[in-house]
Design a protein around this motif. Structure first.
Motif, PDB file in Angstrom:
ATOM      1  N   ASP A  97       0.806  -1.052  -0.057  1.00  0.00           N
ATOM      2  CA  ASP A  97      -0.025  -0.129   0.018  1.00  0.00           C
ATOM      3  C   ASP A  97       0.706   1.203   0.082  1.00  0.00           C
ATOM      4  O   ASP A  97       1.920   1.290   0.574  1.00  0.00           O
ATOM      5  N   THR A  98       0.208   2.214  -0.282  1.00  0.00           N
ATOM      6  CA  THR A  98       1.061   3.490  -0.434  1.00  0.00           C
ATOM      7  C   THR A  98       1.280   4.154   0.751  1.00  0.00           C
ATOM      8  O   THR A  98       2.632   4.748   0.524  1.00  0.00           O
ATOM      9  N   GLU A  99       0.633   4.011   1.781  1.00  0.00           N
ATOM     10  CA  GLU A  99       0.974   4.833   2.924  1.00  0.00           C
ATOM     11  C   GLU A  99       2.375   4.042   3.486  1.00  0.00           C
ATOM     12  O   GLU A  99       3.052   4.768   3.775  1.00  0.00           O
ATOM     13  N   ARG A 130      -0.554   0.814 -11.582  1.00  0.00           N
ATOM     14  CA  ARG A 130      -1.023   0.965 -10.110  1.00  0.00           C
ATOM     15  C   ARG A 130      -2.445   1.712 -10.173  1.00  0.00           C
ATOM     16  O   ARG A 130      -2.340   3.065 -10.521  1.00  0.00           O
ATOM     17  N   ASP A 134      -3.637   3.628  -7.874  1.00  0.00           N
ATOM     18  CA  ASP A 134      -3.402   5.167  -7.196  1.00  0.00           C
ATOM     19  C   ASP A 134      -2.158   5.640  -7.594  1.00  0.00           C
ATOM     20  O   ASP A 134      -1.699   6.359  -6.418  1.00  0.00           O
TER      21      ASP A 134
END
Ligand code: SF4
Length: 284
Positions: A30-32, A60, A62
């Motif tokens: 995940d991005t976070e 991707r 996001d």
């Protein structure tokens, strides 16, 4: 940190290169979590620049959020993409399936410093020798679109035995685009599971690479042209795969590229969720 950091933002790809250097993960972190780790690379190890690649980063979902997050960390960003999803919804053909939704190039252009687009030939035959499913029409359409939205563009060319005699023809095509700031010509690197397995199809020696690239600089005045041999690039990269594993290609400590560097193996340094990983990367 003396190595260039390359982040795999998407596992799938719009083309399928038999000489692909990559190690692909099965999941996409995940991005976070990515931003937390890259933030520590920035604050603790002084990393100032990141290359966002793949697979293809436009697969991707996001990707825009990820780029904005990296921008907020104060990094210089190069986005390396085949560019297919800038043109419209695009089929994922390699290391995945399905369709990536169109990404607004105007949106992305403002968040990155350079968009790297691969062009390995001046005709479909030479492009497809390395990037199955690629085409001159698609790549030039990408350049036109990026020029229209004011993007800064870099061209990435993998020089191999099947396109080495066509570099001046590529230069002649690139001369039509004022958005191009940089042209990097890379000697084909036979590493990774596919690149090492298929090396006999593409491998080009250092002398032939030098001969092939000799004289291309003067064809594009105003463009920064970099000729990158395998010796120059050896031990130069730190990669983060799509699942968050941090790795480097297994290459020895000798200065020159040699046969023992032509391997499918990689050295795994750890996972981006490992709190101690930053300490271990200090020597990289
Ligand atoms: S080398 Fe080719 S297949 Fe591999 S990630 Fe890059 S564009 Fe995709």
């Amino acid at each position: 940190m003396r190595r260039s950091v390359i982040l795999t933002a998407g596992n799938g790809c719009f083309v399928a290169c038999p000489g692909c250097y990559n190690h692909f993960a099965r999941n996409l972190i995940d991005t976070e979590t990515i931003l937390r780790f890259i933030g520590r690379l920035r604050s603790d190890l002084g990393v100032r620049k990141i290359t966002v690649g793949g697979g293809d980063p436009l697969t991707r979902p996001d990707i825009v959020t990820l780029l904005k997050g990296l921008r907020a960390l104060g990094l210089r960003i190069q986005l390396d993409t085949v560019g297919t999803a800038f043109l419209g919804d695009a089929r994922i053909r390699f290391m995945g399936s399905g369709t990536a939704r169109r990404v607004d190039a105007a949106h992305v252009a403002g968040d990155v410093d350079l968009i790297g687009i691969p062009i390995d030939g001046a005709d479909d035959e030479s492009i497809r020798a390395f990037r199955r499913f690629g085409s001159v029409a698609d790549q030039l359409a990408c350049l036109s679109l990026l020029e229209a939205v004011g993007a800064r563009v870099g061209i990435n060319t993998v020089v191999h035995r099947r396109n080495a005699d066509g570099l001046t023809r590529i230069a002649d095509k690139l001369a039509d685009y004022s958005c191009i700031r940089q042209w990097q010509l890379f000697q084909f690197m036979p590493s990774g599971p596919l690149g090492s397995r298929n090396r006999h199809e593409f491998e080009i020696g250092a002398d032939d690479f030098t001969r092939a690239t000799d004289g291309v600089k003067i064809r594009l005045p105003g463009v920064s042209v970099s000729i990158k041999s395998n010796t120059v690039r050896k031990n130069g990269y730190l990669l983060i795969d799509g699942g968050g594993t941090v790795w480097t290609p297994r290459q020895d400590s000798k200065v020159d590229w040699n046969a023992s560097d032509e391997t499918a193996e990689r050295v795994i340094h750890g996972h981006i969720t490992d709190e101690m990983l930053i300490q271990r990367l200090r020597c990289c």
